[in-house]
Design a protein around this motif. Sequence first.
Motif, PDB file in Angstrom:
ATOM      1  N   UNK B   7       0.850  -1.198   0.000  1.00 23.60           N
ATOM      2  CA  UNK B   7       0.000   0.000   0.000  1.00 23.60           C
ATOM      3  C   UNK B   7       0.878   1.238   0.000  1.00 23.60           C
ATOM      4  N   UNK B   8       0.383   2.272  -0.671  1.00 25.33           N
ATOM      5  CA  UNK B   8       1.079   3.555  -0.616  1.00 25.33           C
ATOM      6  C   UNK B   8       0.205   4.527   0.151  1.00 25.33           C
ATOM      7  N   UNK B   9       0.763   5.161   1.169  1.00 28.25           N
ATOM      8  CA  UNK B   9      -0.007   6.148   1.935  1.00 28.25           C
ATOM      9  C   UNK B   9       0.329   7.542   1.435  1.00 28.25           C
ATOM     10  N   UNK B  10      -0.714   8.425   1.356  1.00 21.76           N
ATOM     11  CA  UNK B  10      -0.496   9.810   0.891  1.00 21.76           C
ATOM     12  C   UNK B  10      -0.197  10.748   2.047  1.00 21.76           C
ATOM     13  N   UNK B  11      -0.633  10.354   3.249  1.00 18.21           N
ATOM     14  CA  UNK B  11      -0.379  11.219   4.395  1.00 18.21           C
ATOM     15  C   UNK B  11      -0.286  10.360   5.651  1.00 18.21           C
ATOM     16  N   UNK B  12       0.128  10.989   6.727  1.00 14.44           N
ATOM     17  CA  UNK B  12       0.394  10.235   7.944  1.00 14.44           C
ATOM     18  C   UNK B  12      -0.850   9.541   8.486  1.00 14.44           C
ATOM     19  N   UNK B  13      -1.979  10.240   8.459  1.00  9.63           N
ATOM     20  CA  UNK B  13      -3.154   9.621   9.074  1.00  9.63           C
ATOM     21  C   UNK B  13      -3.650   8.421   8.276  1.00  9.63           C
ATOM     22  N   UNK B  14      -3.584   8.496   6.942  1.00 11.40           N
ATOM     23  CA  UNK B  14      -3.964   7.319   6.148  1.00 11.40           C
ATOM     24  C   UNK B  14      -3.023   6.161   6.461  1.00 11.40           C
ATOM     25  N   UNK B  15      -1.767   6.499   6.615  1.00 10.37           N
ATOM     26  CA  UNK B  15      -0.801   5.441   6.902  1.00 10.37           C
ATOM     27  C   UNK B  15      -1.173   4.717   8.191  1.00 10.37           C
ATOM     28  N   UNK B  16      -1.504   5.505   9.201  1.00  7.77           N
ATOM     29  CA  UNK B  16      -1.863   4.900  10.488  1.00  7.77           C
ATOM     30  C   UNK B  16      -3.161   4.108  10.360  1.00  7.77           C
ATOM     31  N   UNK B  25       0.828  -5.716   9.852  1.00  7.84           N
ATOM     32  CA  UNK B  25       1.289  -4.633   8.980  1.00  7.84           C
ATOM     33  C   UNK B  25       2.719  -4.212   9.302  1.00  7.84           C
ATOM     34  N   UNK B  26       3.345  -3.576   8.346  1.00 11.61           N
ATOM     35  CA  UNK B  26       4.677  -2.998   8.556  1.00 11.61           C
ATOM     36  C   UNK B  26       4.767  -1.751   7.695  1.00 11.61           C
ATOM     37  N   UNK B  47       0.911  -6.977   5.203  1.00 12.32           N
ATOM     38  CA  UNK B  47       0.703  -5.739   4.446  1.00 12.32           C
ATOM     39  C   UNK B  47       1.862  -4.787   4.692  1.00 12.32           C
ATOM     40  N   UNK B  48       2.386  -4.266   3.611  1.00 14.21           N
ATOM     41  CA  UNK B  48       3.500  -3.328   3.714  1.00 14.21           C
ATOM     42  C   UNK B  48       2.992  -1.957   3.293  1.00 14.21           C
ATOM     43  N   UNK B  49       3.177  -0.974   4.161  1.00 14.57           N
ATOM     44  CA  UNK B  49       2.652   0.368   3.904  1.00 14.57           C
ATOM     45  C   UNK B  49       3.816   1.313   3.641  1.00 14.57           C
ATOM     46  N   UNK B  50       3.855   1.818   2.426  1.00 11.71           N
ATOM     47  CA  UNK B  50       4.985   2.643   1.998  1.00 11.71           C
ATOM     48  C   UNK B  50       4.784   4.096   2.427  1.00 11.71           C
ATOM     49  N   UNK B  51       5.821   4.638   3.077  1.00 11.29           N
ATOM     50  CA  UNK B  51       5.745   6.023   3.544  1.00 11.29           C
ATOM     51  C   UNK B  51       6.343   7.012   2.546  1.00 11.29           C
ATOM     52  N   UNK B  52       6.868   6.485   1.432  1.00 14.00           N
ATOM     53  CA  UNK B  52       7.657   7.330   0.539  1.00 14.00           C
ATOM     54  C   UNK B  52       6.844   8.420  -0.146  1.00 14.00           C
ATOM     55  N   UNK B  53       5.543   8.212  -0.297  1.00 11.94           N
ATOM     56  CA  UNK B  53       4.753   9.194  -1.041  1.00 11.94           C
ATOM     57  C   UNK B  53       4.150  10.271  -0.146  1.00 11.94           C
ATOM     58  N   UNK B  54       4.434  10.205   1.138  1.00  6.76           N
ATOM     59  CA  UNK B  54       3.891  11.236   2.031  1.00  6.76           C
ATOM     60  C   UNK B  54       4.684  12.528   1.815  1.00  6.76           C
ATOM     61  N   UNK B  55       3.993  13.622   1.459  1.00  2.93           N
ATOM     62  CA  UNK B  55       4.708  14.850   1.074  1.00  2.93           C
ATOM     63  C   UNK B  55       5.597  15.379   2.201  1.00  2.93           C
TER      64      UNK B  55
END
Lengths: 787, 265
Positions: B7-16, B25-26, B47-55
């Motif tokens: 998964x790619x998260x767009x912001x911190x709250x979506x990531x959480x 999850x990781x 599930x792997x959540x990518x933080x790279x796309x968070x502005x």
Amino acid sequence: MSGSLIGKSVLRKEDHRFVSGKGRYTDDIQLVGLTYAAFVRSPYARADIKSFDVSDALAAPGVIAVLTGEEVAKDGLGGLPCGWMIHSKDGSEMRQPHHPVLAADRVNYLGEPVALVIADTQLEAKNAAELVMVDFEPLTAVVNPATASQAETLYEAVPNNLCYEWELGDEAATEAGLAAAAHVTTLKLTNNRLIPNAIEPRAALAEYNSGTDEIILHTTSQNPHLVRLIMTAFVQIAPEHKLRVIAPDVGGGFGSKIFIYSEETALAWAAKKLGLTIKWTADRSESFLTDAHGRDHVSEAQLALSADGEFLALKVKTVANMGAYLSTFASAVPTYLYGTLLAGQYRTPAIYVEVDSVFTNTAPVDAYRGAGRPEATYLVERIVEKAAAEMGLDPAELRRRNFIGRDQFPYQTPVALEYDTGDYEASLHKALKMADYNTFSARQAEAEARGKLRGIGLSCYIEACGLAPSQVAGALGAGVGLWESGEVRVNPTGSVTVLTGSHSHGQGHETTFAQLVADRLGLPIEDVEVVHGDTGKLDFGLGTYGSRSLAVGGSALSVAADKVVEKGRKIAAHLLRTDVDNIDFDAPVFKMIDSNESKTFQEIAFAAYVNHDYPSEELEPGLAEKAFYDPLNFTYPAGTHICEVEIDPDTGVVEIIQFVAVDDFGTIINPMIVEGQVHGGLAQGIGQALLEQAVYDDTGQLITGSYMDYCMPRADNFPDFKVGMTCTPCTHNPVGAKGCGEAGAIGSPPAVMNAITQALGGIEIDMPATSEKVWRAVQTMPALKTA
Amino acid sequence: MYQFNFHKADNLSTAVELFNAFDEPMYIAGGHTLIPTMKQRLSAPSDVIDLAKIPDLDAITLAGDTLQIGAMATHAKVAASSLVQGHCSALATLAEGIGDRQVRHRGTIGGSLANNDPAADYPAAVLGLGAQIVTDRRTITADTFFKAMFETTLEPDEIIQTIHFPQVDQAVYLKFPNPASRYAMVGVMLTRTAGEARIAITGAAASVFRAAAFEEALTADFSLPAIDAVTLPAETLNADMHASAEYRAHLCKVLIKRGVNALSS
Ligand SMILES: Cc1cc2nc3c(=O)[nH]c(=O)nc-3n(C[C@H](O)[C@H](O)[C@H](O)COP(=O)(O)OP(=O)(O)OC[C@H]3O[C@@H](n4cnc5c(N)ncnc54)[C@H](O)[C@@H]3O)c2cc1C
């Protein structure tokens, strides 16, 4: 034009392919209907297998089949054999435990394969492999070679875990030499166990065609014909003519890809049994666990000297670790590739060596870059340097006093070999000059002023390459003759296809061999293509190891090229309506001696295939010639390596300040390639001295199972190497070449360790000279106590 | 590697939110710790959540006296940053000495801190420089962040957002690399602020720690004689095939002395 290519640093023909990503390695090969294999391995160094339960694995997604050691036994597959019979002192044959393709009832080293899972994808195969339930009952493992002969017996048929107790040389004469000595230097050392680490892990792709009943095995091998021979004649997975083995591009071997392993064998067997096309590529962890390891000796030696430093006798006792099973050439490494080299470059009149080879619950140990000769060189060159220090003699001078003189060849050593030629004084002299040896003490003083310890160490090595004169090898127990085959096949348009039984896995044969043949025939190198590594295309060949490719394989090509010229002369004589004695080959032109008429090589090639007026009783059409070249003797590359180190006494860190290698490889075809081989060898030799070691814990678990702990040398561990050459051409092969692939790994470890020992004021440590070992040694030095 | 969802998260709250929606999850940052362990099947996230796309999560800024480094800033970015070099060149040097070029261009400061490898470099910087870890929900001081080997005080779903480095007067990082892995066999961050010495040591023990006895001695008198008699007890230090605890203790002292020399000249 002949002679214009030898000695030229022609750029490597194969490099364009490799650097542009067009290399074709086993794992690159994609075939229709491909399935994937994963191996189930022992998590213990020694255990009984109580039972297998494959039901969960079989039910897992994508799984096609699961084969265990039980199926291997049921199918009656033979064990993996060792190809070299060694006899013990008492005349008895070496003891060889059965080496199963997959273990069925007992595992003997960590990572030993017990089952094979085949599935539609690699992921499914790996997942299902975890579901194979093997009921292991762990047993106490024997790990330490030094005490293995007193430990619990691992195999009923191998009392005291002793494979053999071998000896070579004259014991009485050696004892007499020791008794008569003015000085005796003794030395104990271990030669650290290494893991080969080829850049490409082992891989295999086996396909079976039920229409032709043929198995094609693509695999990472240094000698595909040997793979075919052993898998068919010994393991008996198929008749020899129904197995084709292809070793495509192979990314390094260093010996580890000579051997016939369980995994590749199991894959070929399974492909036929199941009618499948199956691929397996080892991951790096599997490489660490199961590629045959190298070295692993524990030795004691005594060198007897006269009052003026003349060597009188050398006595050596070595324990060599074979690991859990005898790998393909394992038995020969600590015997005929080791004991025979203990004369070094010296006239030592009496030598006696005893080698006990033991089994332990560790991965099999076999030939690794240098194979036996580095172990011999390390022992000889360490003890010689120690003797010099003890007797207060300059180590270079002590060596000079004992060198076999350049006018004393051929020289019969007391340990079976006859050196054909050499000039040890010349390489020593050149190396000393290149290293500024005479001004070392000034550099040492300057370092001391900065609080650093400097040392300089020499190593005057010799090795035996060009395995091997078949008669000699056979007499010593080799299971096969060790000649090489080659064919020079001239195409109708005059280009040439060269076929060789040697195998290139980084050595640059496609260039060197093309250079050799192009030079002989007067052709541009671009017109010569080298084909290797396919039992479906080539005559039986023995492959590449022991720095033998050019000396033996190249010699076969040289003889074949001569035959092509001879045949060409006959064709020219026919075309020019003259006698063959009236034709001279002035590459690339066949000339009539008594006229100015001539035929080019291309005209002869074309005529060989298209003419229809041959006198068929005297002259066959075609222009392709073969040779099976059996060398008359080993070749003896030799040289001097000098290492200068600086030690930081605070931390024990060793820095290599300079490394000089002067080698005599005989005639050199391509200096750039040779220098590259020297660099690679030095990296591995210095790596052994400073960084690399395979470590098992007491239960046989491999501590150095990844690059986190197994220390591979990196470029920044080394200074720029200073490489020089001397040349005494080999006297008995047509190329004059001796071999250069292993010299770096053979000559360098003692040079490094001698330098360190000198810097430490004579305190001895074993390889690898880790910073902690060095630091601890510094703590015991009288003068220089530090923080 | 086992199968997993990405998964790619767009912001911190979506990531959480994503994190809390799954079984195992990781988060993934540079992946240079996580992916190798997954390849070896030692780690098996569902599930792997990518933080790279968070502005802006990789931004490096200076707020007054405080250097703020975004969790997703790669080691290479930190090493090359003129802001970092100006604020604390020892930190840039440390980043430049991590792994190899490939690692430095993928691995991140946030990933390194969350992972708390006992031989990692950044923990020494954070503890030695007295930094603060700002997460999506709170600020954690360096002294309470590192708990044990591979353990921090982060909540399972908590995300490191930025690391705040205060201004120090002087700092130096000295690393004695493990010859095989080139992680720190011992790494010492030595800093001085208003005469107070602070020393964080990585690589030597189960987790990064402060060398209190050395700090005290050097705060009282910043000189080599001041620490002549000070030693690091070896009992609590790591021992492995590369270095015994005794040797590690010795190396710590050698590096501290070199640090004192470097800051004194
Ligand atoms: C060959 C090699 C050499 C190396 N050498 C060194 C070295 O010399 N010194 C050194 O210090 N390190 C070294 N490393 C480690 C490297 O620096 C790693 O990249 C780093 O430790 C982890 O960062 P990452 O961004 O790759 O994290 P990832 O691998 O993506 O994640 C690591 C862990 O941190 C968690 N995580 C990541 N980001 C966050 C966040 N923002 N908030 C909360 N949790 C998060 C992940 O969930 C995961 O559990 C090396 C790595 C390799 C592969």
